[in-house]
Design an enzyme around this catalytic site. Structure first.
Site, PDB file in Angstrom:
ATOM      1  CE  LYS A  51      -0.485   0.132   5.010  1.00  0.00           C
ATOM      2  NZ  LYS A  51      -1.360   0.484   6.101  1.00  0.00           N
TER       3      LYS A  51
ATOM      4  NE  ARG B 207      -5.963   1.103  12.123  1.00  0.00           N
ATOM      5  CZ  ARG B 207      -4.796   0.906  11.508  1.00  0.00           C
ATOM      6  NH1 ARG B 207      -3.936   1.905  11.379  1.00  0.00           N
ATOM      7  NH2 ARG B 207      -4.468  -0.273  11.027  1.00  0.00           N
TER       8      ARG B 207
ATOM      9  CG  MET C 274      11.101  23.860  -0.431  1.00  0.00           C
ATOM     10  SD  MET C 274      10.133  25.095  -1.305  1.00  0.00           S
ATOM     11  CE  MET C 274       9.247  25.874   0.015  1.00  0.00           C
TER      12      MET C 274
ATOM     13  CE1 TYR D 172      15.231  30.924   4.837  1.00  0.00           C
ATOM     14  CE2 TYR D 172      15.399  28.613   4.241  1.00  0.00           C
ATOM     15  CZ  TYR D 172      15.163  29.935   3.894  1.00  0.00           C
ATOM     16  OH  TYR D 172      14.868  30.247   2.602  1.00  0.00           O
TER      17      TYR D 172
HETATM   18  C1  LIG Z   1      -3.928  -4.504   8.261  1.00  0.00           C
HETATM   19  C2  LIG Z   1      -2.462  -4.335   8.060  1.00  0.00           C
HETATM   20  N1  LIG Z   1      -1.676  -5.411   7.967  1.00  0.00           N
HETATM   21  C3  LIG Z   1      -0.345  -5.315   7.798  1.00  0.00           C
HETATM   22  C4  LIG Z   1       0.272  -4.091   7.718  1.00  0.00           C
HETATM   23  C5  LIG Z   1       1.772  -4.009   7.565  1.00  0.00           C
HETATM   24  O1  LIG Z   1       2.328  -3.475   8.722  1.00  0.00           O
HETATM   25  P1  LIG Z   1       3.916  -3.269   8.884  1.00  0.00           P
HETATM   26  O2  LIG Z   1       4.306  -2.261   7.856  1.00  0.00           O
HETATM   27  O3  LIG Z   1       4.080  -2.748  10.258  1.00  0.00           O
HETATM   28  O4  LIG Z   1       4.534  -4.585   8.643  1.00  0.00           O
HETATM   29  C6  LIG Z   1      -0.507  -2.942   7.820  1.00  0.00           C
HETATM   30  C7  LIG Z   1       0.147  -1.622   7.768  1.00  0.00           C
HETATM   31  O5  LIG Z   1      -0.201  -0.689   8.400  1.00  0.00           O
HETATM   32  C8  LIG Z   1      -1.904  -3.055   7.997  1.00  0.00           C
HETATM   33  O6  LIG Z   1      -2.687  -1.990   8.089  1.00  0.00           O
END
Ligand SMILES: Cc1ncc(COP(=O)(O)O)c(C=O)c1O
Length: 368
Positions: free
Chosen positions: A33, A129, A303, A255
């Site tokens: 992701k 969550r 920047m 800065y």
């Molecule tokens: C549901 C779920 N599984 C697995 C992962 C992977 O986690 P990590 O990057 O800590 O291995 C995430 C990442 O946030 C997640 O949301």
């Protein structure tokens, strides 16, 4: 041309995936992701395809990007669908989905599917969550199991503090998960471990693991573990010295004058800044690597530029190579100097071109 770039080592990515999968002992969903944590989702998925048991993404847009680039392996929507209008797309592109809230259970009951579905039902074992509460879990499982087109289900949960090796919450989450699992048919496949759990909590290793951060060679474990030492950094963020200043003692740099020289100082100006994703508030003393040797950031990051101390690097000068994080400098160490995490730094790159290295199959340039 601006000399800042990020080089992505796909051999290291494959090495880390194999390590994660071997630790888990079962199948491993590679979490790609957020554009593979900033490493380029399509290139990373292509490099892992044929090896990875599947991929985890945050949303349907990310899943479609992988499908459109020809990735045929299973893809799981880690947050499920956000809208019932996504359901036909889930079906058309043969995606797997997490179900993590009561409205998603209702939506699936109303759906009329035309092909078999695989559903991962998420339990909130303590993170609070996403996920169904322990009371909601079994009834939701039974309702989904009763749908004739749901042909396989996986029980899953997610840890909130698996990187804190001495904390009890992971043990408590494991117990809550196992209590829910005990109510399901024997042999129900389960999935718990993210990267930290895979490396530090052996009891969390089940049928499926879901490594993310460790695939990219980083971790946030708060105590040493041999399992983490085996990781290889995948991203090398680098730039070059574009100007050198000789300053007397007592001169402020950059800065807000956050750093004042305490000795005659050679300052190297480097073409990378916070607009590239380098942390703006990394403090003076944050490690960098200057022509392969350890060095330090001095002054506030601006920047497009930052400044490093070349005084103890007499051979370094214009054009010197500066590694900002990578194989010689863990991104977590840089993150720690600015109240950040490696997750934030890796996913926060902007404007920096990605280059790929390592053995194929992978695209020579990032796919458009
Ligand atoms: C549901 C779920 N599984 C697995 C992962 C992977 O986690 P990590 O990057 O800590 O291995 C995430 C990442 O946030 C997640 O949301």
């Amino acid at each position: 041309m601006r000399p800042s770039r990020a080089t992505i080592d796909l051999d290291a990515l494959r090495h880390n995936y194999r390590h994660a999968r071997a630790l888990g002992g079962g199948r491993a969903l590679a979490v790609v992701k957020a554009d593979a944590y900033g490493h380029g989702a399509v290139a990373c998925a292509r490099a892992l395809e044929g090896e990875a048991d599947g991929f985890g993404v945050a949303c349907i847009e990310e899943a479609l990007e992988l499908r459109e680039s020809g990735i045929r392996a299973p893809i799981l929507l880690l947050e499920g669908f956000f809208d019932v209008e996504e359901l036909p797309l889930v079906e058309r592109h043969d995606l797997w989905t997490v179900v993590a809230t009561p409205w998603q259970v209702d939506a699936l009951e109303r759906h009329r599917a035309s092909r078999p579905w695989r559903v991962w039902l998420k339990l909130d074992s303590g993170m609070h969550r996403l996920g169904l509460s322990p009371d909601e879990y079994l009834p939701a499982w039974q309702r989904l199991r009763a749908l004739p087109w749901v042909d396989a289900m996986v029980a899953m949960s997610h840890f909130s503090r698996a990187d804190e090796l001495g904390h009890d919450s992971t043990r408590a989450q494991l117990a809550t998960f196992d209590a829910a699992l005990a109510q399901l048919p024997a042999g129900t496949p389960a999935s718990l471990a993210n990267s930290a759990a895979l490396m530090a909590w052996p009891h969390s290793r089940r049928d499926w693991s879901r490594p993310g951060l460790m695939l990219y060679g980083s971790h946030m474990l708060d105590a040493p573990r041999a399992e983490a030492d085996a990781l290889r950094a995948v991203m090398r963020l680098e730039s070059k010295v574009i100007a050198v200043r000789e300053l007397a003692a007592g001169e402020p740099i950059g800065y807000a004058g956050t750093f004042t020289t305490t000795r005659p100082t050679r300052v190297g100006v480097v073409a990378a800044g916070y607009a590239d994703g380098y942390p703006q508030y990394a403090t003076s003393g944050t490690p960098v690597v200057i022509d392969g040797r350890p060095g330090e950031l001095i002054g506030r990051v601006s920047m497009d530029m930052l400044t490093v101390d070349l005084t103890d690097h007499p051979a370094a000068g214009l054009g010197s190579d500066i590694e900002l994080w990578g194989p010689r400098l863990p991104v977590a160490d840089v993150a720690a100097r600015s109240g950040n995490s490696p997750y934030r730094l890796l996913t926060g790159l902007k404007r920096v071109p990605l280059r790929y290295a390592g053995q194929g199959p992978f695209p020579a340039t990032p796919p458009s």
